[in-house]
Enzyme design. Sequence first.
Site, PDB file in Angstrom:
ATOM      1  N   HIS A 250       4.038  -7.507  -2.220  1.00 35.84           N
ATOM      2  CA  HIS A 250       4.399  -7.105  -0.855  1.00 35.84           C
ATOM      3  C   HIS A 250       3.538  -5.937  -0.385  1.00 35.84           C
ATOM      4  CE1 HIS A 250       6.935  -4.589   1.903  1.00 35.84           C
ATOM      5  NE2 HIS A 250       7.020  -5.750   2.526  1.00 35.84           N
TER       6      HIS A 250
ATOM      7  N   GLU B  43      10.942   1.052   4.878  1.00 41.10           N
ATOM      8  CA  GLU B  43      11.375  -0.346   4.975  1.00 41.10           C
ATOM      9  C   GLU B  43      12.446  -0.652   3.926  1.00 41.10           C
ATOM     10  OE1 GLU B  43       9.486  -4.863   4.539  1.00 41.10           O
ATOM     11  OE2 GLU B  43       8.125  -3.156   4.798  1.00 41.10           O
TER      12      GLU B  43
ATOM     13  N   GLU C 159       0.173  -7.216   0.645  1.00 42.25           N
ATOM     14  CA  GLU C 159       0.235  -7.868   1.964  1.00 42.25           C
ATOM     15  C   GLU C 159       0.129  -6.837   3.088  1.00 42.25           C
ATOM     16  OE1 GLU C 159       3.378  -8.586   5.051  1.00 42.25           O
ATOM     17  OE2 GLU C 159       4.172  -9.349   3.155  1.00 42.25           O
ATOM     18  N   HIS C 160       0.822  -5.719   2.932  1.00 42.95           N
ATOM     19  CA  HIS C 160       0.780  -4.660   3.940  1.00 42.95           C
ATOM     20  C   HIS C 160      -0.633  -4.089   4.103  1.00 42.95           C
ATOM     21  CE1 HIS C 160       4.871  -3.077   5.294  1.00 42.95           C
ATOM     22  NE2 HIS C 160       5.120  -4.252   4.739  1.00 42.95           N
TER      23      HIS C 160
END
Length: 423
Positions: free
Chosen positions: A67, A143, A70-71
Amino acid sequence: MQVIENSRVKEKLYIEKLENGLTIMIIPKKKIQKKYIIWGTNYGSNDSTFIVPGENDVTEVPKGVAHFLEHKMFEQENGRNSLDVLTALGVNANAYTTNNHTAYLYECTDNFYEALNEFMDYVQNPYFTDENVEKEKGIIGQEIMMYDDYPDWKVYLNALECMYHKNPVKLDITGTIETISHIDKDILYKCYNTFYNPSNMAMVVCGDFEPKELLEEIKKRLVENKSKGEIKRIYDDEPREIVKAKVEQNMEVSRPLYTIGIKDFPAEEKERVKKHIAIEILLNIIIGSSSELYKNLYDIGNCYSAPGFEYEFEKNYAHVLISGQSNNPEELYEMFKKQIDKFVQNGINETDFKRTKKMIYGEYIKEYNDVTDIAKMFLADYFKGINSFEYLEEINTINIEYLNQVLKNVFNDKKMILSVVKN
């Protein structure tokens, strides 16, 4: 280029595996204005322990790297953010990470090839520095805390933790604030170079295209990169038993939330699609919007909308999830188990079976109306070793005997759990 045609939906799949190992799938949709492209790598949050091709030692990285990667992929060395560049071209770009794959995508009506330049550039050219990695930790940390406050997310994660002892599917895709604190640029580059190899990736494009022309345009924009061989992913053996039967958490909610989980085990490769369809049919018959159970729950005021349900499965895990709101989740759960016992003893009604099977077949057909649904479906299925057309064919092989067999094997109350979030 191989062509696979399905007469039921009158669609053709053009598929090509390039020398570097990248699989490209093109589904032409003539006279459709919207164009959609999705490029994914078979790398998700579950893949934190592995052996790099050509190495002997096991590599273990912190939870949440997929993840995090991906950011960071949108940030470029020239100071641009590729997401901003694509937005300026009038295309809608995004990315997401799941347990088993990461995907980058955009949709548009115009400027497809101009956007393709930027799209294929940033996916193939990562740029990580000590500074930009540290900055991202704060953003992802926010997040993580935000999701911790979402009751819908907590009731789901708590259900997975009730079912799984060791399988990483029970962990949050984002990782934790503690695990992401250990991520640095070297870890990101190692994971990128391992998992973002063309042989571990696939691209799906859907829209009004000439497949051969589109394929040549994609090839022009590929960076030279050779296949590195198979990545060995390492997972702990997961017991078949559940961890515990129930979990309850207090949060601010207007009405209690529940998730019923049923721990399953993965089917053999040749039976995955057939079993998936059978479970979809069963869930609709047991607790779908036209089921006897849902009508009874509605009549007594314990359920005001039909629950959502799905069957999630991979090569090393599988489970059923049923979620919704209820004034009395415990009562709903007991009624659910009693209804299953009734079906196990008496068998599934033939009329209900035929009606539900037709309804689900209609849903499968409808998925081919939208280029977004088509492309995302073919990518996700590809990483499971499935051609999406298989669902249209396998549904015809399911009979009432097979359905009753799956009912008895899967819907076992010893493998069921209840997760509740109450005010």
